[in-house]
Design an enzyme around this catalytic site. Structure first.
Site, mmCIF file in Angstrom:
data_model
loop_
_atom_site.group_PDB
_atom_site.id
_atom_site.type_symbol
_atom_site.label_atom_id
_atom_site.label_comp_id
_atom_site.label_asym_id
_atom_site.label_seq_id
_atom_site.Cartn_x
_atom_site.Cartn_y
_atom_site.Cartn_z
ATOM 1 N N HIS A 130 10.933 12.076 -66.744
ATOM 2 C CA HIS A 130 12.071 12.355 -67.632
ATOM 3 C C HIS A 130 11.759 11.975 -69.083
ATOM 4 C CE1 HIS A 130 16.496 12.625 -68.541
ATOM 5 N NE2 HIS A 130 16.192 11.677 -69.432
ATOM 6 N N GLU A 131 11.225 10.769 -69.274
ATOM 7 C CA GLU A 131 10.958 10.309 -70.658
ATOM 8 C C GLU A 131 9.846 11.121 -71.318
ATOM 9 O OE1 GLU A 131 12.963 8.357 -72.250
ATOM 10 O OE2 GLU A 131 14.130 7.926 -70.448
ATOM 11 N N HIS A 134 11.303 13.977 -73.002
ATOM 12 C CA HIS A 134 11.801 13.614 -74.342
ATOM 13 C C HIS A 134 10.646 13.495 -75.334
ATOM 14 C CE1 HIS A 134 15.889 13.163 -73.106
ATOM 15 N NE2 HIS A 134 15.759 11.993 -72.475
#
Ligand code: TQI
Ligand code: CA
Ligand code: ZN
Ligand code: ZN
Length: 173
Positions: A130-131, A134
Site C-alpha cells: 500500500h505505501e 503512495h
C-alpha cells in the site's frame, strides 16, 4: 476508482530504476534478512505491472527511497501514535520517505492470525504494498478490494494488486 496526489506527481521518465535503502531498523525486532525479503516482494508486485525496476542498496545516500521504523515524534511533523491507529506513512513522488510505526505488532511471515501480546498483528507486506503505491504517486481508491483502499481489516492480509491498482499505476508509468 484509483486516484493520484494533488497535481499528479510521479517519478520522471529518467528515474525508472529506483533504488531503496532500509535504513532505520533498530526500533524493530524483525531481522534484516526478513525485512529485505518482505520489501523485495512488495516492490516486485508493482514492478510486475509497470516498466519500473527496484533494487535494494545499502546506503541511504545511494537511494531514491528510504524505509525505516520510528516511534512517536520522529521529526517530520507526522508523529506516530503507538499500537494501531496510523501504521505507516509514505510521501508522494519524488520525496521517497517511507516510515513505519515501530509500536505496531508487525508480522513478517504472513501469519496474521498469530496471537500478539501487543494487540492486533499487522501484516508488514500488506502495508508495504500500500505505501509503495503512495511512494509511486497513487492516492486512495474507492474500490474496496484494491490495495489502495484506505482501510484494511486488522489481522488480515492483502498483497495482490487488484485490477484498479494496475490501471492506476499503468496510467502513471
Ligand atoms: N496510513 C495512512 C495511509 O497510508 C496515511 C494517510 C492518511 C495517507 N491519508 C493519506 C497517505 C492520504 C497518503 C494520502 O493511508 S495508515 C492502510 C490501510 C495505513 C492504512 O497507517 O492509516 C495501509 C497504512 F489501507 F490498510 F488502511 C497502510 Cl494498507
Ligand atoms: Ca500506530
Ligand atoms: Zn514519518
Ligand atoms: Zn494510504
Amino acid at each position: 476508482l484509483y486516484s493520484y496526489f494533488p497535481g499528479g506527481p510521479m517519478w520522471p521518465p529518467f528515474r525508472r530504476n529506483l533504488r531503496y535503502a532500509i535504513t532505520a531498523t533498530s526500533a524493530t525486532s524483525i531481522d534484516r534478512a526478513t525485512l529485505s525479503a518482505v520489501f523485495a516482494r512488495a516492490f516486485s508486485r508493482w514492478a510486475a505491472a509497470t516498466t519500473l525496476k527496484f533494487k535494494e542498496v545499502a546506503s541511504a545516500s545511494d537511494a531514491d527511497i528510504t524505509i525505516g521504523f520510528y516511534s512517536g515524534d520522529h521529526g517530520d511533523g507526522e508523529a506516530f501514535d503507538g499500537p494501531l491507529g496510523t501504521l505507516a506513512h509514505a510521501f508522494s513522488p519524488t520525496d521517497g520517505r517511507f516510515h513505519l510505526d515501530a509500536a505496531e505488532a508487525w508480522v513478517a511471515n504472513g501469519d496474521v492470525s498469530s496471537a500478539s501480546s501487543f494487540g492486533a498483528a499487522v501484516d508488514l507486506e500488506s502495508v508495504a504494498v500500500h505505501e509503495i503505491g503512495h511512494l509511486l504517486g497513487l492516492g486512495h481508491s474507492s474500490v474496496p478490494d484494491s490495495i489502495m483502499y484506505p482501510t484494511i481489516r486488522t489481522g488480515s492480509r492483502k498483497v495482490e494488486l487488484e485490477s484498479d491498482d494496475v490501471l492506476g499505476i499503468q496510467s502513471l508509468y
